[in-house]
Design a protein around this motif. Sequence first.
Motif, PDB file in Angstrom:
ATOM      1  N   ALA A 458      53.002  -2.905 -57.183  1.00  0.00           N
ATOM      2  CA  ALA A 458      53.496  -1.540 -57.160  1.00  0.00           C
ATOM      3  C   ALA A 458      52.640  -0.671 -56.251  1.00  0.00           C
ATOM      4  O   ALA A 458      53.142   0.239 -55.595  1.00  0.00           O
ATOM      5  CB  ALA A 458      53.517  -0.976 -58.580  1.00  0.00           C
ATOM      6  N   ARG A 459      51.317  -0.938 -56.227  1.00  0.00           N
ATOM      7  CA  ARG A 459      50.443  -0.098 -55.403  1.00  0.00           C
ATOM      8  C   ARG A 459      49.595  -0.965 -54.483  1.00  0.00           C
ATOM      9  O   ARG A 459      48.997  -1.952 -54.926  1.00  0.00           O
ATOM     10  CB  ARG A 459      49.504   0.706 -56.310  1.00  0.00           C
ATOM     11  CG  ARG A 459      50.226   1.817 -57.072  1.00  0.00           C
ATOM     12  CD  ARG A 459      49.260   2.867 -57.526  1.00  0.00           C
ATOM     13  NE  ARG A 459      48.160   2.306 -58.300  1.00  0.00           N
ATOM     14  CZ  ARG A 459      47.073   2.992 -58.640  1.00  0.00           C
ATOM     15  NH1 ARG A 459      46.935   4.255 -58.257  1.00  0.00           N
ATOM     16  NH2 ARG A 459      46.137   2.436 -59.352  1.00  0.00           N
ATOM     17  N   PRO A 460      49.526  -0.611 -53.218  1.00  0.00           N
ATOM     18  CA  PRO A 460      48.636  -1.352 -52.314  1.00  0.00           C
ATOM     19  C   PRO A 460      47.170  -1.050 -52.626  1.00  0.00           C
ATOM     20  O   PRO A 460      46.857  -0.057 -53.300  1.00  0.00           O
ATOM     21  CB  PRO A 460      49.021  -0.833 -50.933  1.00  0.00           C
ATOM     22  CG  PRO A 460      49.595   0.526 -51.163  1.00  0.00           C
ATOM     23  CD  PRO A 460      50.235   0.487 -52.531  1.00  0.00           C
ATOM     24  N   ALA A 461      46.289  -1.888 -52.127  1.00  0.00           N
ATOM     25  CA  ALA A 461      44.853  -1.712 -52.392  1.00  0.00           C
ATOM     26  C   ALA A 461      44.363  -0.353 -51.915  1.00  0.00           C
ATOM     27  O   ALA A 461      43.517   0.282 -52.553  1.00  0.00           O
ATOM     28  CB  ALA A 461      44.062  -2.830 -51.703  1.00  0.00           C
ATOM     29  N   ARG A 462      44.907   0.107 -50.807  1.00  0.00           N
ATOM     30  CA  ARG A 462      44.397   1.354 -50.225  1.00  0.00           C
ATOM     31  C   ARG A 462      44.557   2.532 -51.193  1.00  0.00           C
ATOM     32  O   ARG A 462      43.778   3.467 -51.144  1.00  0.00           O
ATOM     33  CB  ARG A 462      45.062   1.625 -48.877  1.00  0.00           C
ATOM     34  CG  ARG A 462      46.561   1.817 -48.929  1.00  0.00           C
ATOM     35  CD  ARG A 462      47.115   2.048 -47.531  1.00  0.00           C
ATOM     36  NE  ARG A 462      46.976   0.854 -46.686  1.00  0.00           N
ATOM     37  CZ  ARG A 462      46.713   0.908 -45.384  1.00  0.00           C
ATOM     38  NH1 ARG A 462      46.548   2.048 -44.772  1.00  0.00           N
ATOM     39  NH2 ARG A 462      46.622  -0.198 -44.692  1.00  0.00           N
ATOM     40  N   LEU A 490      40.757  -3.899 -44.996  1.00  0.00           N
ATOM     41  CA  LEU A 490      41.412  -4.519 -46.150  1.00  0.00           C
ATOM     42  C   LEU A 490      42.098  -5.836 -45.827  1.00  0.00           C
ATOM     43  O   LEU A 490      42.260  -6.682 -46.686  1.00  0.00           O
ATOM     44  CB  LEU A 490      42.472  -3.570 -46.705  1.00  0.00           C
ATOM     45  CG  LEU A 490      41.955  -2.194 -47.114  1.00  0.00           C
ATOM     46  CD1 LEU A 490      43.138  -1.293 -47.461  1.00  0.00           C
ATOM     47  CD2 LEU A 490      41.021  -2.314 -48.307  1.00  0.00           C
ATOM     48  N   GLN A 491      42.567  -5.986 -44.606  1.00  0.00           N
ATOM     49  CA  GLN A 491      43.467  -7.041 -44.160  1.00  0.00           C
ATOM     50  C   GLN A 491      44.857  -6.735 -44.692  1.00  0.00           C
ATOM     51  O   GLN A 491      45.070  -6.479 -45.877  1.00  0.00           O
ATOM     52  CB  GLN A 491      43.038  -8.453 -44.611  1.00  0.00           C
ATOM     53  CG  GLN A 491      43.748  -9.535 -43.833  1.00  0.00           C
ATOM     54  CD  GLN A 491      44.361 -10.613 -44.700  1.00  0.00           C
ATOM     55  OE1 GLN A 491      44.604 -10.403 -45.872  1.00  0.00           O
ATOM     56  NE2 GLN A 491      44.622 -11.759 -44.114  1.00  0.00           N
ATOM     57  N   ASP A 495      45.989  -6.137 -48.619  1.00  0.00           N
ATOM     58  CA  ASP A 495      46.300  -4.756 -48.985  1.00  0.00           C
ATOM     59  C   ASP A 495      47.640  -4.702 -49.712  1.00  0.00           C
ATOM     60  O   ASP A 495      47.761  -4.057 -50.750  1.00  0.00           O
ATOM     61  CB  ASP A 495      46.340  -3.918 -47.698  1.00  0.00           C
ATOM     62  CG  ASP A 495      46.617  -2.451 -47.965  1.00  0.00           C
ATOM     63  OD1 ASP A 495      46.394  -2.010 -49.119  1.00  0.00           O
ATOM     64  OD2 ASP A 495      47.045  -1.752 -47.027  1.00  0.00           O
ATOM     65  N   ARG A 496      48.633  -5.418 -49.183  1.00  0.00           N
ATOM     66  CA  ARG A 496      49.996  -5.274 -49.705  1.00  0.00           C
ATOM     67  C   ARG A 496      50.396  -6.363 -50.679  1.00  0.00           C
ATOM     68  O   ARG A 496      51.326  -6.187 -51.448  1.00  0.00           O
ATOM     69  CB  ARG A 496      50.994  -5.301 -48.540  1.00  0.00           C
ATOM     70  CG  ARG A 496      50.696  -4.290 -47.448  1.00  0.00           C
ATOM     71  CD  ARG A 496      50.935  -2.876 -47.928  1.00  0.00           C
ATOM     72  NE  ARG A 496      50.579  -1.900 -46.884  1.00  0.00           N
ATOM     73  CZ  ARG A 496      50.810  -0.602 -47.001  1.00  0.00           C
ATOM     74  NH1 ARG A 496      51.373  -0.104 -48.096  1.00  0.00           N
ATOM     75  NH2 ARG A 496      50.461   0.219 -46.038  1.00  0.00           N
ATOM     76  N   PRO A 519      38.997   3.287 -44.226  1.00  0.00           N
ATOM     77  CA  PRO A 519      39.692   4.092 -43.210  1.00  0.00           C
ATOM     78  C   PRO A 519      41.202   4.039 -43.433  1.00  0.00           C
ATOM     79  O   PRO A 519      41.789   2.963 -43.515  1.00  0.00           O
ATOM     80  CB  PRO A 519      39.292   3.417 -41.892  1.00  0.00           C
ATOM     81  CG  PRO A 519      38.013   2.708 -42.204  1.00  0.00           C
ATOM     82  CD  PRO A 519      38.122   2.281 -43.628  1.00  0.00           C
ATOM     83  N   ARG A 520      41.814   5.220 -43.539  1.00  0.00           N
ATOM     84  CA  ARG A 520      43.211   5.310 -43.961  1.00  0.00           C
ATOM     85  C   ARG A 520      44.184   4.700 -42.961  1.00  0.00           C
ATOM     86  O   ARG A 520      45.211   4.161 -43.337  1.00  0.00           O
ATOM     87  CB  ARG A 520      43.595   6.791 -44.148  1.00  0.00           C
ATOM     88  CG  ARG A 520      43.055   7.415 -45.404  1.00  0.00           C
ATOM     89  CD  ARG A 520      43.671   6.821 -46.645  1.00  0.00           C
ATOM     90  NE  ARG A 520      45.107   7.129 -46.797  1.00  0.00           N
ATOM     91  CZ  ARG A 520      45.880   6.544 -47.711  1.00  0.00           C
ATOM     92  NH1 ARG A 520      45.392   5.618 -48.501  1.00  0.00           N
ATOM     93  NH2 ARG A 520      47.146   6.881 -47.807  1.00  0.00           N
ATOM     94  N   GLU A 521      43.899   4.866 -41.674  1.00  0.00           N
ATOM     95  CA  GLU A 521      44.898   4.491 -40.666  1.00  0.00           C
ATOM     96  C   GLU A 521      44.905   2.983 -40.375  1.00  0.00           C
ATOM     97  O   GLU A 521      45.635   2.522 -39.512  1.00  0.00           O
ATOM     98  CB  GLU A 521      44.631   5.235 -39.347  1.00  0.00           C
ATOM     99  CG  GLU A 521      44.541   6.740 -39.486  1.00  0.00           C
ATOM    100  CD  GLU A 521      45.902   7.362 -39.809  1.00  0.00           C
ATOM    101  OE1 GLU A 521      46.831   7.140 -39.022  1.00  0.00           O
ATOM    102  OE2 GLU A 521      46.009   8.033 -40.850  1.00  0.00           O
TER     103      GLU A 521
END
Lengths: 739, 196
Positions: A458-462, A490-491, A495-496, A519-521
Amino acid sequence: MTLRPFEERYAAALADDDVRTGLTAFQRGWRDSRDAAIDALEQQEGRSFDELREELAAIKDRVVADWSYYLDEFEEKAVAAGAEVTRVATPGEANAHITNVVKAAGADLVVKGKSMVSEEIGLNAHLEANGITPVETDLGEWILQLAHETPSHLVMPAIHKRKERIAALLEQVLGREYAPDDIPTMVKAARTQLRDRFLASGVGLSGANALIAEGGSIMLVENEGNNRMSVALPPIHVVTAGIEKLVPTYADAMKQVRLLGRSATAQPITVYTNFVTGPRPGQRQHILLLDNGRTAMADDPDVAAALRCIRCGACANVCPPYGIVGGHAFGHVYTGAIGLVNTAFHHGMEAAAGPQSLCVSCGACAQVCPVDIPLPVQIMEVRRKVVESEVAVPAGRITALALGAFANRRLFGLGMRVTGVVSTPFRRDGITALPRLLADRGPVHTATGWRTPPAVPARPARDTLKPGKLDEPPRLAAQPLAGRSVSLFLQCLSDRLAPQIPIAAARLLRAAGARVTVPREQHCCGLPAYDSGEHDTARAMVRQTMAVLADADDVVTPASSCLAMLGHDAPHLLRGDVDEVERAQQLAGRTYDLIGYLTQGPGRLPAGSLDDGDRTPVTVHRFCQASNTLGRQDVVERFLRDVAGVPVVPLPEASECCGFGGSTSLRNPEVARGILDRKLGCVDRTDASILITDNPGCILHLRGGIHASGQQVRVLHLAEYLAGRLDGAAVDGDRGPRS
Amino acid sequence: MTSTATGAAGSSTRERFRSGVEAAASTYLEQPDWSAVVAYVAARTDTVALAPSLAADKPDLADALEAAGCAIVVPDQDDPAASVADVAVAIVQGELAIAETGSVLVSEHLLGDRVVTMLCRQLVQVVPADRLVDRLEEVADWLASRGGQPGFASLMTGPSRTADIERSLTIGVQGPDEVEVIVLTATTDELVEGRP
C-alpha cells in the motif's frame, strides 16, 4: 546453412529435458576441473591468471592493430613453404573456392577435422549441393552429422546429447545395438567407420587454432588424432581460418597453448598440438583466410576485443542460461557468450537478435575468459545495436513501452500507488495471494506457478521513511557512524515492491549512529533500461540519479546491482563526455552498498556487535555481479560470522546467478525458472532454514520461487536479517547481548 | 650430441617430465640406449613399424631389431598407409621431450613418418635424455630455428582420447591407444655393439 528460427530452437531446447540435465552436470564438472587446472598453472608460472591472460590478450590485440603486416608475413612464409594462400571476404567466396579446389582434384569425398569456420560459412551444405560428400571426423561432429544437427558448443559439439540418444542414433545408422553405458564400443564404431574414409578421401580439411606469422605455420590442437589424419593423409589439405587467428611468433602460440587447453577441457595441453608448415611431399595445401565481418569488428571499438577469442568455450561453460537451453538456443553458429557478440558480425543482426535476452548479465563469462574479453559489456553493446536496428525481437515493443512508463518517475509512482491500494485483498506477507480459482489455471499458472510474484504494498518505502515517521531504533554500543549523514538510495524495486528492505537498512544505519536522509526525487539508476538495450533511456535515468545525489555525502543502497550500475556501467554509458564520466566516478566513489559500507566503508562494525545470541544456521547466496563485477567473494559470509556471530553453511555454487538477472526473468521466464531451480537445489543441500543475500532483485525472485515450491526457507535481505537482531544486540545502558 | 648422465636439464626436469607423461596416461620408461630399446621391444612384439626418418637416421636399428627376432616394416612410398595397416607397434624418435607438459615433439614431414604415429595402435616414442627441455618456449625455439622450412611437427601428450560423449574420457579414438615414452639415459645415443 540455415538454422531454424530462434523461437523454434528455443522451444526445442526447453522441451528436451536431457539438455538441462546434461549441461548442468557438465558445467559443474568442468568448473571444478578448470579451476584446479588454472590454480596449477598459476603455481607453475608464479603468475596470476589475470597476468597470463592479459599477456595473451595483448598479443592478440597487437595483431589486430597491425593486421595487414602480420597477414602479409604469414602469407609470404606459408607460400614459401609451398602453400597457396587465398584471402576471402565472404562465406560465398570461401565456399566457391573450396568447391573449385575439390572439383579440380576430381574428388568427391572430403574428410574434415573440426573447424568452426566451416560451420560459420555453411560449407557442408554447399559441398553437398555440389555433389561432394563431406565427412566430419571429430567424434562429436560425426555424431551430429549423422543426426543432422549442428554443434551446440565450440569445443564439445555434442555435449547436449545424452549417451542413450547417441546409442539409439548409432543403432539406427549402423544397424547394430549399442549399450549406452559402453561408450568405448561406440567410440570404436566411429574409428572403424572413419578409417577407410581417411584413406579414400581426396581432400582433407582442417581449421586452425592459430596462424603463426613468423613461420607461415598452422597450429592445430586436438585430442582424438582425427585432425592429424585429415591434414596428413589426403593428397590435398585445405585450411579454413578466420584472420583473427594470427599470432606473431611461435613463442606467442605457446602462451596460447598454456591457456587454451586448460580453459577448454581443463587439460594442461591437448594430446596433439600440431604445427603444420606447408604441404608434405606429394601434397598440395590451400589456406583460406576469411574475413566475413572481422575487419568490421576491428573497426568497432565496442566489440574489437572479441577478436581475441581463441574459441575455448569457457564462456558457455559458466553461463547459467546456457546450462538451461544449450548452444542451439544460446547463440547461433557460435555459441555461448561470445556467440551473442560475434553473431551480429558474422551472421547479421537478425541472427543475433533472438538469443539476446537469454543473457542474465551475471558476468561469469568475463571471469574465465582466457583473453579477458569484456563480454558482459560487449553483449550490452550488441543488444543496443539490435534494438537500434529495429529487427523484430520477441516482446521487444512491449518491453520498450513498459520501460518508457517506468522511466517516467511520477507516472510510475502513481501507477504503483494505485496498484498498491487496489491489490490490498490479494496481499499476504509481501507475496501476491490470488484466490485459488485464479491461481491454478491457464496463463496465470504458467506465469506464476513456479514463482509467486511480489505484492505491491500500500505504501512505498519512501513514505515510511519520511522524517519523523519511523520509530527510533535501539542504539548499538558501537557507533561508527555517529555524526555522519547518509543518503539512502532505495532502489526502485525495493521502494515499490519490498519496502521492508530499505526500511531495515535505514534502521540499521541509524542504530549505528547515522543521520539517514532519503532524497525525494530519486527513482532508478537505469539498470533495467540498460539491460534491455535502451541506452538513451538508461543514460537519462543515470543522469537523473546523478543529479538527485549530486549533493549527498555518503550514499548507501541496499541494492548491490545499483552500485554495479553506477560504478561500472554508468561511466561506460556516459563515455562520450569526459566531465560526465568524472562526475559518475565521483558519485560511485562515495556510493556503497550496505555490505560494502559496513565492512570497508565508514560504517565498519566491530566483531560481535550484532550478536544477539541466535545461532540458527544461515546460508548466503552471493549476488552474481557482486562476485563477478565488484570482485567480492565471501564478504557477506565472513561479516555474518564475525559481526552477527551466526554459523554460515556454505552454499554450493554460491556466486551463480539466481535467474533474476538481466531482462531474462521477464522475457524468458522458462530460463529464469531453470536457473532458479538449480539455485534452490543448492539451497536445499545446505539444510539451512534462512537464506540471506543482499540484492533485492535476487530476493524477490528467490522468495517467489521458494513460496511457490513450498520449501521451508526464509529469504532475507542482509539488512532485514541484521535489523532483526538489533533488539537483542543493542546496548543502551547496561543491556548486553543475551546468550 | 653431448649429454650427461642426468640429461641436459637435470634430474628434477626428468622427474617432472615423467609425471607429465604419466598424467597423460602414457607409460614412462628409462633405458640406457637404443640396444636396450631393441631388446625391450623385441621381447614384446614380433613385428614393428619404423618411421622412415628414424630408419634412415639409424641404419643399424632395423638390423638390430631383426637380429632380435622382429620383422620390420618401414612404410614404403607408394602406399605407406597400407603397408602399416596390420602392424600394431611402431617406433618413432622424439626431437624434444618437454618437462612442463610431459610431451614429446615428433617431426614427421613425410607421409611414411605420419602413418606410423597415426595408424598403429601402440606407439613407442624414444627420446635421448639430452633432448629433455623444461618449457614450451624451447619448442618455439626449435620451430623457429627451422626457418619456415616445410614440416609437420607435433607435440604428443598421451594416447589419442575423446570426451565427446557425455564428457566421459575414452582412450584410443583415431590415433594410438597406448603410448610408451622411453628416455635414453646413456651418454651416447649410438647403438652399442655386442648387445642383443
